[in-house]
Design an enzyme around this catalytic site. Sequence first.
Site, PDB file in Angstrom:
ATOM      1  N   CYS B  77       0.830  -1.206   0.000  1.00 47.46           N
ATOM      2  CA  CYS B  77       0.000   0.000   0.000  1.00 47.46           C
ATOM      3  C   CYS B  77       0.868   1.261   0.000  1.00 47.46           C
ATOM      4  CB  CYS B  77      -0.973  -0.048   1.177  1.00 47.46           C
ATOM      5  SG  CYS B  77      -2.306   1.142   1.037  1.00 47.46           S
ATOM      6  N   HIS B 175      -3.802  -4.846   0.224  1.00 52.68           N
ATOM      7  CA  HIS B 175      -3.252  -5.406   1.466  1.00 52.68           C
ATOM      8  C   HIS B 175      -3.311  -6.932   1.412  1.00 52.68           C
ATOM      9  CE1 HIS B 175      -2.663  -1.831   3.998  1.00 52.68           C
ATOM     10  NE2 HIS B 175      -3.580  -1.301   3.215  1.00 52.68           N
ATOM     11  N   GLU B 177      -2.133  -9.037   3.400  1.00 58.88           N
ATOM     12  CA  GLU B 177      -2.380  -9.582   4.742  1.00 58.88           C
ATOM     13  C   GLU B 177      -3.843  -9.492   5.133  1.00 58.88           C
ATOM     14  OE1 GLU B 177      -1.267  -6.653   4.027  1.00 58.88           O
ATOM     15  OE2 GLU B 177      -1.735  -5.183   5.591  1.00 58.88           O
TER      16      GLU B 177
END
Lengths: 251, 195
Positions: B77, B175, B177
């Site tokens: 990001c 993202h 994750e």
Amino acid sequence: MLSKRIIPCLDVKNGRTVKGVNFNNLADAGDPVELAYRYYTQGADELVLLDISATLEGRETFAKVVEDVARVIAIPFTVGGGIRTITEVDKLLKAGADKVSLNTAAIQNPALISQIAEIYGSQCVVVAIDAALIEGRWVVVSHAGTQTTNLNQLEWALKAQEFGAGEILLTSYSSDGTQAGFAVELTAQLSSNLKIPVIASGGAGTKDHFLEVFTNGKADAALAAGVFHFGKIGIGELKRYLTKSGVECRN
Amino acid sequence: MKIGIINYGAGNLASVINAIEKLGYKTEIIQQSEQIINVDKIVIPGVGHAGRAMMNLNESGLANALKSSKKPTLGICLGMQLMGKYSDEGNTECLGVMNFNVNKLDINLKIPHMGWNRIEIAPNPLFTGIPNNTWVYFVHSYYVGENKNSIAKCNYETSICAAVNRGNYWGVQFHPEKSGEYGIQIIKNFIELCE
């Protein structure tokens, strides 16, 4: 294009998930960490965890729950419930939450929204607005629905947006827990006047309720608790139904 | 193998660390340039403000260390945006390891671009086992347009660069994750396949 988001919400009290009707009559709905993991594997797009413990001990337990949930899921999650200070925000984000949700504290001190937005970014701040239908007209309520304010929901939402809120979580207090459908017109009013996403909440009972709030209600996301906790609607089947009905969902 | 996580102030390191440790790798939070020697690969996580992040990286000497490092580095990001030359966010000179600029999203759709969107991917070790048009989670108000280091893109009224690669540097605008099992696979690919 973005998908519409399905967001299960876990009300956590003293380390357990609970669910009530109009914020009362709580029934036990299980271990929040197990439940969060189950929703993650079923395809939930995000989760919301609200701390409804009233005691200091309960609040400590909640921070631990946040940490444990963060370890088992790989989707964004928002935490809320009684957050009033940057210190609390920092603690919850460090525990692994992605966003915090402010309600009464934002009404009393809107500057808190901009403080959080400046430090962590707007995407981190969700402003939760609870609206109740009183004598045929919507008003914003605070303190978990126990107090009526003189705020108009749209004016308040626009102000929150200006202060740096990244999202609005709009709960119809009058339909919360009733499974009688979302407040569709109210949601559409906010969604069409705001630049930031609106999450509709309160009243989900059927798959058609979701479809309606995404189409006529123009919601960006829909949040529900009871229908998921007690197995009335599965997240997978809901998303398949929405996709078939022309609503873009992540499958 | 140990993965260094760059800490430049306000940012949620917990989710990136959780994801990497769940894959069975060790992590070290990096605040000073001398620590880079301790790790095999580097992740620049992404929440915060470009200006503040670069100020922090310049003060700690990490900016220069990251620019000269030959270790595989993944920017997430804002971490990807910092790899470009310049960002509109706070009129910030960035690391400049890739030749793109970062502009504010100027579109009619809602901003931030927040939520799940599909990415069109080009062949790259980072995307091993990832199907084309996979849904991933985005949250950003500034973006990188089409550029020659782009390896993935998505559409949100305009074409948004979703991933970049040049030499030992990789960047993802989304993202991983927070992008479910495919997102975790992308992190695993970076750790195991990106050299």
